[in-house]
Design a protein around this motif. Structure first.
Motif, PDB file in Angstrom:
ATOM      1  N   ALA A 162      25.238  45.290  52.223  1.00  0.00           N
ATOM      2  CA  ALA A 162      25.182  44.875  51.103  1.00  0.00           C
ATOM      3  C   ALA A 162      26.317  44.462  50.302  1.00  0.00           C
ATOM      4  O   ALA A 162      27.454  44.685  50.781  1.00  0.00           O
ATOM      5  CB  ALA A 162      24.510  46.079  50.177  1.00  0.00           C
ATOM      6  N   LYS A 163      26.164  43.337  49.230  1.00  0.00           N
ATOM      7  CA  LYS A 163      27.118  42.933  48.440  1.00  0.00           C
ATOM      8  C   LYS A 163      27.199  43.601  47.260  1.00  0.00           C
ATOM      9  O   LYS A 163      26.609  43.336  46.193  1.00  0.00           O
ATOM     10  CB  LYS A 163      26.928  41.518  48.262  1.00  0.00           C
ATOM     11  N   THR A 164      28.245  44.801  47.417  1.00  0.00           N
ATOM     12  CA  THR A 164      28.021  45.783  46.202  1.00  0.00           C
ATOM     13  C   THR A 164      29.398  45.407  45.332  1.00  0.00           C
ATOM     14  O   THR A 164      30.222  44.749  45.779  1.00  0.00           O
ATOM     15  CB  THR A 164      28.160  47.058  46.688  1.00  0.00           C
ATOM     16  N   LEU A 165      29.398  46.123  44.354  1.00  0.00           N
ATOM     17  CA  LEU A 165      30.460  45.882  43.212  1.00  0.00           C
ATOM     18  C   LEU A 165      31.579  46.804  43.665  1.00  0.00           C
ATOM     19  O   LEU A 165      32.665  46.623  43.085  1.00  0.00           O
ATOM     20  CB  LEU A 165      29.961  46.257  41.859  1.00  0.00           C
ATOM     21  N   SER A 166      31.354  47.442  44.735  1.00  0.00           N
ATOM     22  CA  SER A 166      32.614  48.504  45.227  1.00  0.00           C
ATOM     23  C   SER A 166      33.543  47.675  46.078  1.00  0.00           C
ATOM     24  O   SER A 166      33.376  47.688  47.364  1.00  0.00           O
ATOM     25  CB  SER A 166      31.973  49.561  45.970  1.00  0.00           C
ATOM     26  N   TYR A 167      34.314  46.861  45.309  1.00  0.00           N
ATOM     27  CA  TYR A 167      35.357  45.833  46.140  1.00  0.00           C
ATOM     28  C   TYR A 167      36.876  46.375  46.131  1.00  0.00           C
ATOM     29  O   TYR A 167      37.623  45.571  46.595  1.00  0.00           O
ATOM     30  CB  TYR A 167      35.276  44.560  45.366  1.00  0.00           C
ATOM     31  N   ALA A 168      36.959  47.646  46.124  1.00  0.00           N
ATOM     32  CA  ALA A 168      38.240  48.225  46.120  1.00  0.00           C
ATOM     33  C   ALA A 168      38.756  47.896  47.255  1.00  0.00           C
ATOM     34  O   ALA A 168      40.298  47.520  47.496  1.00  0.00           O
ATOM     35  CB  ALA A 168      38.529  49.581  45.514  1.00  0.00           C
ATOM     36  N   VAL A 169      38.272  48.247  48.609  1.00  0.00           N
ATOM     37  CA  VAL A 169      38.672  48.197  49.633  1.00  0.00           C
ATOM     38  C   VAL A 169      38.952  46.717  50.087  1.00  0.00           C
ATOM     39  O   VAL A 169      39.936  46.129  50.605  1.00  0.00           O
ATOM     40  CB  VAL A 169      37.571  48.650  50.732  1.00  0.00           C
ATOM     41  N   ASN A 170      38.138  45.764  49.676  1.00  0.00           N
ATOM     42  CA  ASN A 170      38.302  44.265  50.118  1.00  0.00           C
ATOM     43  C   ASN A 170      39.634  43.843  49.209  1.00  0.00           C
ATOM     44  O   ASN A 170      40.390  43.118  49.980  1.00  0.00           O
ATOM     45  CB  ASN A 170      37.091  43.624  49.460  1.00  0.00           C
ATOM     46  N   MET A 171      39.697  44.454  48.059  1.00  0.00           N
ATOM     47  CA  MET A 171      40.791  43.962  47.396  1.00  0.00           C
ATOM     48  C   MET A 171      42.349  44.381  47.896  1.00  0.00           C
ATOM     49  O   MET A 171      43.220  43.781  48.174  1.00  0.00           O
ATOM     50  CB  MET A 171      41.000  44.189  45.850  1.00  0.00           C
ATOM     51  N   ALA A 172      42.207  45.696  48.494  1.00  0.00           N
ATOM     52  CA  ALA A 172      43.380  46.303  49.210  1.00  0.00           C
ATOM     53  C   ALA A 172      43.656  45.452  50.377  1.00  0.00           C
ATOM     54  O   ALA A 172      44.679  45.631  50.738  1.00  0.00           O
ATOM     55  CB  ALA A 172      42.928  47.882  49.393  1.00  0.00           C
ATOM     56  N   ALA A 173      42.661  45.103  51.151  1.00  0.00           N
ATOM     57  CA  ALA A 173      42.727  44.214  52.424  1.00  0.00           C
ATOM     58  C   ALA A 173      43.563  43.005  52.079  1.00  0.00           C
ATOM     59  O   ALA A 173      44.355  42.662  52.890  1.00  0.00           O
ATOM     60  CB  ALA A 173      41.502  43.922  53.030  1.00  0.00           C
ATOM     61  N   LEU A 174      43.149  42.259  50.913  1.00  0.00           N
ATOM     62  CA  LEU A 174      43.768  41.122  50.651  1.00  0.00           C
ATOM     63  C   LEU A 174      45.270  41.536  50.277  1.00  0.00           C
ATOM     64  O   LEU A 174      46.208  40.645  50.674  1.00  0.00           O
ATOM     65  CB  LEU A 174      43.084  40.568  49.473  1.00  0.00           C
ATOM     66  N   ARG A 175      45.301  42.741  49.508  1.00  0.00           N
ATOM     67  CA  ARG A 175      46.844  42.863  49.215  1.00  0.00           C
ATOM     68  C   ARG A 175      47.752  42.952  50.478  1.00  0.00           C
ATOM     69  O   ARG A 175      48.807  42.929  50.495  1.00  0.00           O
ATOM     70  CB  ARG A 175      46.924  44.071  48.181  1.00  0.00           C
ATOM     71  N   GLU A 176      47.140  43.805  51.460  1.00  0.00           N
ATOM     72  CA  GLU A 176      47.958  44.227  52.609  1.00  0.00           C
ATOM     73  C   GLU A 176      48.342  42.875  53.379  1.00  0.00           C
ATOM     74  O   GLU A 176      49.191  42.589  53.988  1.00  0.00           O
ATOM     75  CB  GLU A 176      46.929  45.147  53.389  1.00  0.00           C
ATOM     76  N   ALA A 177      47.347  41.804  53.396  1.00  0.00           N
ATOM     77  CA  ALA A 177      47.419  40.514  54.030  1.00  0.00           C
ATOM     78  C   ALA A 177      48.653  39.847  53.271  1.00  0.00           C
ATOM     79  O   ALA A 177      49.492  39.299  54.125  1.00  0.00           O
ATOM     80  CB  ALA A 177      46.224  39.865  53.844  1.00  0.00           C
ATOM     81  N   HIS A 178      48.775  40.206  52.087  1.00  0.00           N
ATOM     82  CA  HIS A 178      49.899  39.468  51.429  1.00  0.00           C
ATOM     83  C   HIS A 178      51.215  40.047  51.628  1.00  0.00           C
ATOM     84  O   HIS A 178      52.215  39.424  51.845  1.00  0.00           O
ATOM     85  CB  HIS A 178      49.443  39.408  49.800  1.00  0.00           C
ATOM     86  N   ARG A 179      51.067  41.401  51.743  1.00  0.00           N
ATOM     87  CA  ARG A 179      52.293  42.135  52.068  1.00  0.00           C
ATOM     88  C   ARG A 179      52.659  41.647  53.538  1.00  0.00           C
ATOM     89  O   ARG A 179      54.003  41.628  53.825  1.00  0.00           O
ATOM     90  CB  ARG A 179      51.974  43.679  52.320  1.00  0.00           C
ATOM     91  N   ARG A 180      51.914  41.191  54.426  1.00  0.00           N
ATOM     92  CA  ARG A 180      52.237  40.682  55.945  1.00  0.00           C
ATOM     93  C   ARG A 180      52.674  39.462  55.885  1.00  0.00           C
ATOM     94  O   ARG A 180      52.589  38.605  56.837  1.00  0.00           O
ATOM     95  CB  ARG A 180      51.133  41.180  56.734  1.00  0.00           C
ATOM     96  N   GLY A 181      52.581  38.661  54.714  1.00  0.00           N
ATOM     97  CA  GLY A 181      52.968  37.380  54.633  1.00  0.00           C
ATOM     98  C   GLY A 181      51.850  36.329  54.967  1.00  0.00           C
ATOM     99  O   GLY A 181      52.038  35.144  55.392  1.00  0.00           O
ATOM    100  N   ALA A 182      50.573  36.557  54.818  1.00  0.00           N
ATOM    101  CA  ALA A 182      49.473  35.944  55.149  1.00  0.00           C
ATOM    102  C   ALA A 182      48.561  35.763  53.753  1.00  0.00           C
ATOM    103  O   ALA A 182      48.798  36.416  52.915  1.00  0.00           O
ATOM    104  CB  ALA A 182      48.518  36.748  56.222  1.00  0.00           C
TER     105      ALA A 182
END
Length: 294
Positions: A162-182
């Motif tokens: 489901a495409k839910t409003l619980s997007y904290a994990v998705n946003m955390a994954a993007l922040r981790e990607a940015h921390r890794r230079g991606a």
């Protein structure tokens, strides 16, 4: 359009048949307060949503988005949205969008805690400029999602389809990607298979065949990915679905993350391993995705 446009929707029974739902919309200033502090979408992320790309006032792939919204609502035990009511609301929102690219968001939440009805609204706003990303491409890293490929069957309450409003994990994954230079990430299952990106679908090309992870294992079936596959099929190209081991990623002859607003972003590296970029096909895909599509 410099301001955001919003409609509050009065949900109707899904069985109700009528020609005009105009009286069920309330236009509000999206910059002004409109939701109760008891709204469960803000307290718990208890709701579902869709993001629809708009090009020159034309809302793209409206029905596929509405069908996916309805499926997400069913998975979350929310009332199924009345498709025609929401289609008309999208048309009103799209009429407020100027030339160029915009994004319409559809939101359906559980509503106010202990309240009798869900809360529903639609917003329209200018889209970010992804021109450079579509041309230059993005770097991605792989991240363990922490679940096996069969988790959707074993634990349907995780709502991975489901495409839910619980997007904290998705946003955390993007922040981790940015921390890794991606710029973005690709989720992997704990048993080593390719899944999806936090906010996009993955398409890979191996030789003359295009493939994407099969929409099982809690993968959200992407509306843009489906549209790209229609375009590929119309051009006689082979496109399918597979269980893709993570070890296959470095072998890709080309790769894209595709989504409704960013469209087709070519991947240039995966975990610092270079991926060939098919600039001609990327340009063709984005030209197609920017054309009016129903």
């Amino acid at each position: 359009m410099t301001r955001r446009f919003a409609l509050i929707i009065d949900p109707v029974d899904a069985s109700e048949e009528r020609a005009d739902f105009a009286e069920t919309f309330t236009v509000v200033d999206a910059a002004a307060p409109a939701l109760s502090v008891g709204e469960l979408s803000t307290q718990r992320g208890d709701g579902v949503f869709e993001s629809i790309g708009v090009v020159d006032g034309h809302a793209q792939e409206v029905i596929p988005h509405l069908e996916r919204l309805a499926n997400s609502a069913r998975l979350c035990d929310l009332p199924v949205p009345h498709q025609e009511q929401w289609r008309q609301a999208v048309a009103v929102a799209a009429s407020e969008c100027p030339a160029g690219e915009s994004v319409i968001k559809l939101i359906l939440s559980r509503g106010v805690e202990h309240g009798p009805t869900p809360t529903a609204w639609v917003t329209a706003a200018p889209a970010s400029d992804f021109t450079k990303v579509r041309q230059v491409g993005i770097k991605v890293v792989t991240l363990d999602r922490g679940y096996g490929l069969d988790v959707a069957e074993r634990a349907p309450w995780l709502l991975l389809g489901a495409k839910t409003l619980s997007y904290a994990v998705n946003m955390a994954a993007l922040r981790e990607a940015h921390r890794r230079g991606a710029d973005d990430a690709i989720f992997l299952s704990s048993d080593g298979f390719v899944l999806e990106a936090p906010t996009a679908s993955l398409i890979l090309r191996f030789g003359d065949r295009f493939t994407t992870p099969a929409p099982t294992g809690g993968i959200l079936h992407g509306t843009t990915q489906l549209s790209v596959y229609e375009h590929l099929a119309e051009n006689g190209l082979d496109a399918g679905y597979d269980r893709i081991p993570a070890s296959d990623l470095p072998r890709a002859d080309a790769a894209w993350l595709v989504s409704s607003v960013r469209l087709a972003a070519p991947i240039t590296t995966i975990d610092d391993v270079d991926v060939p970029v098919d600039h001609a096909l990327t340009s063709e895909l984005n030209h197609y995705l920017l054309s009016p599509r129903d």
